[in-house]
Motif scaffolding. Sequence first.
Motif, mmCIF file in Angstrom:
data_model
loop_
_atom_site.group_PDB
_atom_site.id
_atom_site.type_symbol
_atom_site.label_atom_id
_atom_site.label_comp_id
_atom_site.label_asym_id
_atom_site.label_seq_id
_atom_site.Cartn_x
_atom_site.Cartn_y
_atom_site.Cartn_z
ATOM 1 N N UNK A 1 37.457 42.317 35.886
ATOM 2 C CA UNK A 1 38.126 43.480 36.478
ATOM 3 C C UNK A 1 37.947 43.448 37.992
ATOM 4 N N UNK A 2 39.032 43.555 38.715
ATOM 5 C CA UNK A 2 38.961 43.538 40.168
ATOM 6 C C UNK A 2 39.684 44.763 40.723
ATOM 7 N N UNK A 3 39.271 45.182 41.916
ATOM 8 C CA UNK A 3 39.865 46.330 42.593
ATOM 9 C C UNK A 3 40.627 45.838 43.816
ATOM 10 N N UNK A 4 41.869 46.316 43.966
ATOM 11 C CA UNK A 4 42.685 45.941 45.112
ATOM 12 C C UNK A 4 43.234 47.200 45.752
ATOM 13 N N UNK A 5 43.415 47.136 47.080
ATOM 14 C CA UNK A 5 43.970 48.272 47.796
ATOM 15 C C UNK A 5 44.945 47.824 48.868
ATOM 16 N N UNK A 6 46.058 48.533 48.969
ATOM 17 C CA UNK A 6 47.046 48.312 50.026
ATOM 18 C C UNK A 6 47.092 49.599 50.842
ATOM 19 N N UNK A 7 46.496 49.559 52.030
ATOM 20 C CA UNK A 7 46.296 50.762 52.829
ATOM 21 C C UNK A 7 47.371 50.841 53.906
ATOM 22 N N UNK A 8 48.057 51.965 53.983
ATOM 23 C CA UNK A 8 49.101 52.149 54.975
ATOM 24 C C UNK A 8 48.928 53.435 55.739
ATOM 25 N N UNK A 9 49.681 53.566 56.818
ATOM 26 C CA UNK A 9 49.596 54.759 57.635
ATOM 27 C C UNK A 9 50.087 56.004 56.924
ATOM 28 N N UNK A 10 50.969 55.824 55.930
ATOM 29 C CA UNK A 10 51.493 56.956 55.169
ATOM 30 C C UNK A 10 50.781 57.122 53.843
ATOM 31 N N UNK A 11 50.662 56.039 53.084
ATOM 32 C CA UNK A 11 50.028 56.122 51.765
ATOM 33 C C UNK A 11 49.138 54.921 51.510
ATOM 34 N N UNK B 1 39.302 57.230 43.532
ATOM 35 C CA UNK B 1 40.006 56.380 42.577
ATOM 36 C C UNK B 1 39.071 55.805 41.527
ATOM 37 N N UNK B 2 37.928 55.282 41.970
ATOM 38 C CA UNK B 2 37.067 54.528 41.057
ATOM 39 C C UNK B 2 36.172 55.409 40.188
ATOM 40 N N UNK B 3 35.614 56.480 40.750
ATOM 41 C CA UNK B 3 34.610 57.278 40.030
ATOM 42 C C UNK B 3 35.122 57.832 38.699
ATOM 43 N N UNK C 1 33.218 49.347 36.254
ATOM 44 C CA UNK C 1 32.318 48.619 37.163
ATOM 45 C C UNK C 1 33.128 47.702 38.072
ATOM 46 N N UNK C 2 32.875 47.821 39.365
ATOM 47 C CA UNK C 2 33.587 47.008 40.342
ATOM 48 C C UNK C 2 32.653 45.913 40.848
ATOM 49 N N UNK C 3 33.070 44.670 40.706
ATOM 50 C CA UNK C 3 32.268 43.563 41.230
ATOM 51 C C UNK C 3 32.988 42.848 42.371
ATOM 52 N N UNK C 4 34.318 42.760 42.285
ATOM 53 C CA UNK C 4 35.099 42.060 43.296
ATOM 54 C C UNK C 4 36.247 42.948 43.759
ATOM 55 N N UNK C 5 36.390 43.083 45.077
ATOM 56 C CA UNK C 5 37.404 43.980 45.619
ATOM 57 C C UNK C 5 37.951 43.427 46.923
ATOM 58 N N UNK C 6 39.184 43.799 47.209
ATOM 59 C CA UNK C 6 39.810 43.439 48.489
ATOM 60 C C UNK C 6 40.761 44.552 48.893
ATOM 61 N N UNK C 7 40.723 44.906 50.183
ATOM 62 C CA UNK C 7 41.596 45.926 50.728
ATOM 63 C C UNK C 7 42.389 45.351 51.910
ATOM 64 N N UNK C 8 43.698 45.523 51.868
ATOM 65 C CA UNK C 8 44.526 45.192 53.016
ATOM 66 C C UNK C 8 44.643 46.425 53.897
ATOM 67 N N UNK D 1 31.205 51.768 46.438
ATOM 68 C CA UNK D 1 31.749 51.265 45.181
ATOM 69 C C UNK D 1 30.735 50.498 44.342
ATOM 70 N N UNK D 2 29.628 50.095 44.965
ATOM 71 C CA UNK D 2 28.683 49.245 44.262
ATOM 72 C C UNK D 2 29.257 47.874 43.977
ATOM 73 N N UNK D 3 30.162 47.439 44.833
ATOM 74 C CA UNK D 3 30.837 46.149 44.642
ATOM 75 C C UNK D 3 30.193 45.098 45.543
ATOM 76 N N UNK D 4 29.459 44.154 44.995
ATOM 77 C CA UNK D 4 28.763 43.173 45.846
ATOM 78 C C UNK D 4 29.691 42.193 46.552
ATOM 79 N N UNK D 5 30.882 41.988 46.012
ATOM 80 C CA UNK D 5 31.816 41.023 46.596
ATOM 81 C C UNK D 5 33.072 41.780 47.029
ATOM 82 N N UNK D 6 33.136 42.095 48.302
ATOM 83 C CA UNK D 6 34.241 42.905 48.827
ATOM 84 C C UNK D 6 34.701 42.326 50.152
#
Length: 329
Positions: free
Chosen positions: A1-11, A47-49, A54-61, A89-94
């Motif tokens: 399971x991985x967490x991804x995020x696309x962060x923008x000025x609006x949403x 989002x996660x709580x 469990x989040x181990x690997x995550x990436x945010x743009x 997030x408790x994510x060791x690999x982010x």
Amino acid sequence: MILAGDIGGTSSRLAFFEIREGRLRLVTEETFPSREHRSLEEIARAFAAPRKIEVTHACFGVPGPVRDGRVVTSNLPWVVEAEPLIRALGAPHLRLINDLEASAHGVAALQPEDLVTLNAGAPDAQGNQAVIAVGTGLGEAGLFWDGRDHWPFACEGGHADFPARHPLETELMLHLRAQFQRVSCERVLSGPGLVNIYEFLKSTGRGEEPAWLTEALEQGDPSAVISNAGLEGRCPLCARALGLFVAAFGAEAGNLALKTMAVGGVFLAGGVAPKILRALRAPAFLEAFTDKGRMRPLMEAMPVRVVLNEAMGLLGAARVAARLAGERV
């Protein structure tokens, strides 16, 4: 399971993905109004709580230049840092990456139905690629071709100086310089940039604003109101503003393609391009894109496509998180 995020000025869009048989499978996603939150950590917790995954690997743009796991966002009042997110997030690999770099990683995840071709280019087109995205701001990125794989890289070309090409654009640039001191491409090529063009044309007597449009601009998103009125032909002033915008968009996409030698193709991403697809299909965009003097034959051979899939950046961030987990998707 991985967490991804696309962060923008609006949403900001966040999602959990599973990796099954070498492919990403969406588990759950949610979109948050960015400006209604104080930080990315706040959104990530929200989002996660509740999902108790469990989040181990995550990436945010994230919009803006990322340096050493930290970015001062371009169009949000945030400073985003990797360490606070890891703790939240408790994510060791982010990993934090630029939002357009995330979109560039998403190119490989696109399907044929996600794309509309504006210029087919050479049938054997292969090589570097480029992504240009118009939304709340202007983002740009490249993909270096090593002969086997594409390697995305971020840039901040949207903040380079706006290159006026003819007297009207020069007058626009001088008008905006009086307002902003410095005129970047983003001051013209963005949702707010379309509004800037419209206000310039109106204030210099190049069209009348009808009463119904004044009311619509006060009640709705001005850039959407202007583009829709221009596309539908209901307001000559809006149509002229949109035409100036589209030509400048084509010219800047061509500039990016030249600088990155994007013979493998140029992708028009972001929230604006799909909404003005009818205008982009008109001759003005490609004429400005290819109008590079002796380089015209090179430009004409470059494929140009509009990305319809709004999840491109999210998919790209997920692909980066998957690589952190040792998976290639």
